[in-house]
Design a protein around this motif. Sequence first.
Motif, PDB file in Angstrom:
ATOM      1  N   UNK B   6      14.309  13.105  -7.318  1.00  0.00           N
ATOM      2  CA  UNK B   6      13.635  11.858  -6.966  1.00  0.00           C
ATOM      3  C   UNK B   6      12.481  11.636  -7.930  1.00  0.00           C
ATOM      4  N   UNK B   7      12.377  10.443  -8.454  1.00  0.00           N
ATOM      5  CA  UNK B   7      11.324  10.204  -9.444  1.00  0.00           C
ATOM      6  C   UNK B   7       9.949  10.167  -8.789  1.00  0.00           C
ATOM      7  N   UNK B   8       8.953  10.540  -9.555  1.00  0.00           N
ATOM      8  CA  UNK B   8       7.614  10.603  -8.984  1.00  0.00           C
ATOM      9  C   UNK B   8       7.091   9.203  -8.650  1.00  0.00           C
ATOM     10  N   UNK B   9       7.637   8.186  -9.294  1.00  0.00           N
ATOM     11  CA  UNK B   9       7.248   6.813  -8.956  1.00  0.00           C
ATOM     12  C   UNK B   9       7.622   6.505  -7.503  1.00  0.00           C
ATOM     13  N   UNK B  10       8.778   6.979  -7.103  1.00  0.00           N
ATOM     14  CA  UNK B  10       9.226   6.775  -5.721  1.00  0.00           C
ATOM     15  C   UNK B  10       8.321   7.532  -4.750  1.00  0.00           C
ATOM     16  N   UNK B  11       8.045   8.775  -5.084  1.00  0.00           N
ATOM     17  CA  UNK B  11       7.231   9.618  -4.204  1.00  0.00           C
ATOM     18  C   UNK B  11       5.833   9.048  -4.052  1.00  0.00           C
ATOM     19  N   UNK B  12       5.331   8.482  -5.143  1.00  0.00           N
ATOM     20  CA  UNK B  12       4.001   7.882  -5.071  1.00  0.00           C
ATOM     21  C   UNK B  12       3.976   6.715  -4.066  1.00  0.00           C
ATOM     22  N   UNK B  13       5.108   6.048  -3.923  1.00  0.00           N
ATOM     23  CA  UNK B  13       5.132   4.892  -3.006  1.00  0.00           C
ATOM     24  C   UNK B  13       5.362   5.270  -1.549  1.00  0.00           C
ATOM     25  N   UNK B  14       5.970   6.403  -1.299  1.00  0.00           N
ATOM     26  CA  UNK B  14       6.332   6.758   0.075  1.00  0.00           C
ATOM     27  C   UNK B  14       5.160   6.735   1.055  1.00  0.00           C
ATOM     28  N   UNK B  15       4.024   7.348   0.728  1.00  0.00           N
ATOM     29  CA  UNK B  15       2.924   7.337   1.696  1.00  0.00           C
ATOM     30  C   UNK B  15       2.445   5.924   2.027  1.00  0.00           C
ATOM     31  N   UNK B  16       2.610   5.036   1.078  1.00  0.00           N
ATOM     32  CA  UNK B  16       2.198   3.659   1.338  1.00  0.00           C
ATOM     33  C   UNK B  16       3.162   2.991   2.317  1.00  0.00           C
ATOM     34  N   UNK B  17       4.440   3.211   2.162  1.00  0.00           N
ATOM     35  CA  UNK B  17       5.384   2.715   3.167  1.00  0.00           C
ATOM     36  C   UNK B  17       5.014   3.266   4.536  1.00  0.00           C
ATOM     37  N   UNK B  18       4.724   4.552   4.533  1.00  0.00           N
ATOM     38  CA  UNK B  18       4.393   5.237   5.785  1.00  0.00           C
ATOM     39  C   UNK B  18       3.184   4.580   6.455  1.00  0.00           C
TER      40      UNK B  18
END
Lengths: 212, 212
Positions: B6-18
Amino acid sequence: MEEKKISSAVIRRLPRYYRYLGELIESGVQRISSKELSDRMKVTASQIRQDLNNFGGFGQQGYGYNVKYLYDEIGKILGIDRKHNMVIIGAGNLGQALVNSGDFAKRGFIIKGIFDNNKELEGKSVNGVSVMMMDNLKKFIKNNDIEIVALTLPKEAAREVAKDVCEAGITAIWNFAHTDLSLPEGVIVENVHLSESLMRLSYNIANKGNKN
Amino acid sequence: MEEKKISSAVIRRLPRYYRYLGELIESGVQRISSKELSDRMKVTASQIRQDLNNFGGFGQQGYGYNVKYLYDEIGKILGIDRKHNMVIIGAGNLGQALVNSGDFAKRGFIIKGIFDNNKELEGKSVNGVSVMMMDNLKKFIKNNDIEIVALTLPKEAAREVAKDVCEAGITAIWNFAHTDLSLPEGVIVENVHLSESLMRLSYNIANKGNKN
DNA sequence: TAGATTGTTAATCGATTAACAATC
DNA sequence: TAGATTGTTAATCGATTAACAATC
């Protein structure tokens, strides 16, 4: 005029270059090639040269870069060749920690005041700065040439205060509150979301080993 | 097995979705489409669907996403469906602020101890946690099932302590020191470089208007 | 001059956005 | 069933890396 837009990926890397160059100066290194810097920083030499050339040709063929010169130039690009007056809003633990830290003043970010609406904190001295009440905020901003507001407040309060300070003419907000701020056109926000940072760490713990 | 990276760009966005999903729950919203969420978050609906589908199909055609379900699933992905024991090293202003903040405990990050090597701080109680001396650190880590170490220390000390805690078996470091840490293979670092954040803000102030 | 290393163009890679068939 | 919206493939866009001519 006709400036090309610099990508945020480049801007994110600039302070890191600045930090490495600062350490090179401290250790007495006077020149460095993109290759050598790339080894230290674990990025490609190509990326370093591309990044720097967004702003101008700071190097010299056959020689490399003069460390001090490049350091100063990046400082100018980052706008830290001059002072920036700042206030902290929210005199909780984090707000007080920011005031107590000397790191920001060293870089030219001068903390002129700290505000809260908790009467019990009124007048409390934090690193020589005394806590003021929020009803003085707008006037203080105007009278003290304040440029940056740091918000270390709960999210609801942060949203309100952000709106207020924008009305008072502030166009740069350093936001530690756990929320996005919706602000007028032209106002700059830099977010520091610590709990999101911690969640990314947690993700990487949970997925350790899935490096394929 | 055969997990795609999983790209780090995706991971960076996850907490914001959360975070957004958490607020939706609080305001009683039970379902949401990628389009509706995209409007609120100012990202494309396409990106939301792509991001989520890295981890599985959490939605339902013609319906959208169940907010509570998606929130919980992202929580699991982020590894915050369980507790993480943490110690803070460096009982300065920032270290104490982290201990005093209740935000992390709420998310399951439990601060078990705070350490320093300043004798004057020994035994001082910070939010019910008393400051311990560094010579107890390794033993404490082992006896208290510590997973994460937060470093709120000057850079030289941070580099040393990082090495030590890795020897004690720590594999996750939350680094607030103004330096990169070079660590053994497999150790995860999440950096919070506040002064770099402030420099990015400063860059954007200096280049305001160059939005072309 | 010869060697080194930049500045810059071209090639590659990856991430984002658009489109649409699948399906609830 | 008809409408809505996902999951996913394809197209586009942008960022990174490689290559090399320019030049100190």
